[in-house]
Design a protein around this motif. Structure first.
Motif: not given
Length: 698
Positions: A435-438, A446-447, A503, A607, A641, A695
């Motif tokens: 989850a989230g932005t790394g 992942s984003r 992004e 991450r 996560e 999530r």
């Protein structure tokens, strides 16, 4: 002082040196991929290759190395005047760094001239410099995906197209692509792998005498490079002359009908994808014949070409090692030499008579009756899959069930029986994300804010996303009057520079923590678990992730595979994973947390995603259930996560894994819903339910 080790001084890597030489004799082969462990002279041989290549003629002053004999060169500097001179220069070896930007590879607007003089001028990149030369990528398996896409386009079309920043340019980009890699650091994207004409596997020699000679030569070179290189001047010159002779002869080599039919038979027998393998094998066989000074392709040329051109094109699972069965290859080729007649020559009236010019070959002309039927296809080794047995024993919570005698079993302290079961056929799994932005390395999971992707803004200064030209101009525009500009070029200051913020997707560390206790050891269940993990490993392979594997059974946990980019290594460890004994769940969670802690220190930008594969039982140690809950609560506080893959099976379920997921603040995923197809309806229903938590799973 010479910069590179002499090519003829390299010993113990005959296949690698042969592949490199053949692709320089015939660049249409498509380049070479060299796979091997570290310290096997991969980079040394490639960098030494350019010194033995014959020089080339180029149009004087042309930035794109156009051939003077080309009537319509694809060069932005064309057309050339009638009195344009000709320059003779060495073949270039251009190295593409793994961390290069798209601008560096393709070229872009000349930023200094655009901002200071208002002139839109194209500045060539590495592809332009590599035209008619060698483009070398060390650690090619670590190359970012956006650069891989650009290389694929250029290799397929033979030209580079630049449409960006107000620049529209097309220029020739025909080069020999040479890549080196260590498979332990990750595999190569299949699309790029297929673009390499030849591939070779190299390893350090095992013969003491050969190893001694390698060390002796290296020490001599390091002690006095000039004197060492001088000893090989004659052999380097002889090799250069032989390459030039082979390049002149390659267009005269005849590929007979029999040889062409034999190449097609070999490619069909090894079940390769598409027809590129047939074309590359034919070109390589022709180059091999020219290298040995022959004008006809013989059996040995086809054999050498097949060993270099087919291993990476054979249809196989992603985690199978490349290679072909040489015994099968020899049976297909047989003992007879192929018909030396070229395809363009009409067939003689009598099919059993020799060609009019060269006479019969050593083994006689090919005919349908002379070619034995191909042997049945077989794999390169025994299958790792364990056959399904409908008579498998029922499950038992602590591994005390009776298993088939065909299953290999062992006993260990604290366990009843230990068994090993193979995985089934992998499938497309559901995508798991952090989850989230790394801000990690570019990948496909992942984003993240990365060096490639869509531009979402800018930031003062420069960054990995390159210069944001519109943002730079907007930052400078309000200050032009104060800086004294009345007309002409834009007046810039260093503080005006803006870097693009992009992004995209990042790769993650996917750590598998697998319950291998007796409650998981039933044959059907363990096969289902291994199949699910293998499918997730394939997904990690495609998304450029690092993976690690922790298992727990008996009384302790074990780090079976430290985090690595080689997903293939994880698949091999998974296949041999035994199961049996008690369930030390708390020890497994603590071992996973310790691995993630060390990796956070080593690579803080990457991450993690913890995939816990268990049925939720805890049976080892004093008060195992309470201790497992305590560890799970502590792990949840770390903000990792986590996805709990629930392996509980049967009509009566305790729901222990689901409770564990709540304590870990993790996503709960039943093992039979890991498949993307099986989860399609479940995902739609879950997202439509108010308060549902998705999530980490997408």
């Amino acid at each position: 002082m010479p910069q590179h080790y002499p090519f003829t001084a390299v010993v113990g890597s005959d296949d690698m040196t042969l592949a490199l030489l053949l692709t320089t004799v015939s660049p249409e082969i498509g380049g070479v991929l060299v796979r091997g462990e570290k310290g096997t002279a991969k980079s040394t041989a490639v960098r030494a290759l350019a010194a033995v290549l014959p020089p080339i003629d180029v149009v004087a002053g042309d930035r794109f190395s156009s051939d003077p004999t080309d009537p319509s060169p694809l060069s932005p500097d064309a057309p050339f005047t009638s009195d344009a001179g000709v320059e003779t220069r060495p073949v270039r070896l251009v190295e593409l760094p793994v961390g290069a930007t798209e601008d560096r590879l393709l070229g872009s607007l000349h930023l200094e001239k655009a901002l200071s003089a208002g002139v839109a001028e194209y500045e060539p990149g590495l592809l332009a410099r590599a035209h008619r030369g060698i483009l070398y990528v060390d650690e090619v398996n670590l190359l970012h995906d956006h650069l891989v896409d650009l290389l694929l386009d250029a290799a397929a079309m033979g030209r580079a197209t630049v449409e960006r920043d107000g620049v529209s340019v097309v220029h020739a980009a025909r080069f020999v692509l040479v890549g080196t890699m260590n498979p332990e650091e990750g595999e190569l994207r299949p699309q790029l792998l297929d673009r390499f004409g030849l591939t070779v596997e190299v390893a350090a020699p095992r013969e003491p005498a050969l190893r001694t000679e390698v060390v002796r030569r290296r020490l001599a070179f390091d002690a006095d490079p000039a004197a060492f290189a001088e000893r090989y001047d004659a052999s380097e010159a002889a090799l250069r002359d032989r390459i030039a002779a082979a390049q002149g002869l390659v267009t005269e080599v005849a590929l007979g009908d029999g040889a062409l039919a034999k190449i097609a038979e070999v490619c069909a027998a090894f079940d390769v994808d598409g027809l590129r393998a047939d074309i590359v094998t034919a070109r390589t066989a022709i180059a091999h014949a020219a290298w040995h000074g022959r004008r006809h392709v013989l059996r040995e040329d086809i054999r050498a070409a097949a060993l270099l051109a087919l291993p990476h094109r054979r249809r196989r699972n992603p985690f199978d090692a490349p290679g072909i069965d040489e015994e099968l290859l020899d049976r297909i080729l047989g003992d007879d030499e192929p018909d030396p007649e070229p395809p363009s020559q009409p067939e003689p009236e009598q099919p059993d008579q020799p060609g009019p010019e060269d006479g019969p070959s050593e083994g006689g002309p090919d005919s349908p009756g002379d070619t034995p039927p191909p042997p049945p296809r077989k794999t390169d080794g025994p299958s790792n899959e364990t056959p399904q047995d409908p008579g498998a024993a029922p499950e038992d919570p602590e591994g005390t069930e009776t298993r088939e005698t065909s299953e290999p079993t062992t006993t260990t302290p604290g366990s009843a029986e230990v068994t090993t079961v193979g995985a089934g056929a992998p499938y497309r799994p559901r995508l798991l994300r952090v989850a989230g932005t790394g801000e990690g390395e570019a990948g496909r999971r992942s984003r993240a804010i990365t060096s490639s992707g869509r531009r979402i803004g800018n930031t003062p200064g420069t960054g990995a996303g390159g210069i944001d030209l519109p943002g730079t101009v907007r930052a400078a525009a309000p200050h032009q009057h104060g800086r004294g500009r009345r007309s002409g070029a834009l007046v810039l200051r260093p503080s005006d520079l803006r870097g693009a913020v992009r992004e995209g997707r990042e790769s993650n560390l996917v750590l598998f923590c697998v319950d291998a206790s007796g409650s998981m050891a039933a044959r059907k269940r363990m096969q289902q678990v291994k199949t699910a993990i293998l499918s997730l490993l394939m997904d990690a392979y495609q998304r450029r992730d690092k993976v690690g594997l922790v298992t727990f059974r008996g009384l302790e946990a074990e780090l079976v595979l430290p985090p690595t980019g080689s997903v293939e290594a994880a698949a091999r460890r998974l296949e041999d994973l035994p199961a049996g004994g008690r369930t030390p769940l708390a020890e497994g969670l603590l071992a996973a947390a310790d691995v993630l802690r060390r990796e956070r220190i080593r690579d803080p930008r990457r991450r993690p995603l913890l995939v816990l594969v268990t049925d939720g039982r805890a049976t080892a140690g004093a008060d195992p259930v309470a201790r497992s809950r305590q560890v799970a609560a502590w792990l949840a506080e770390q903000g990792i996560e986590t996805v709990v893959v629930d392996c509980e099976a049967g009509p009566f379920r305790l729901g222990l894994a689901a409770r564990l997921a709540v304590e870990l603040r993790a996503t709960h995923l039943p093992v039979d819903e890991v498949s993307a197809e099986a989860l399609a309806g479940v995902a739609r229903a879950a997202t439509a339910t108010p308060g549902s938590r998705e999530r980490g799973v997408a």
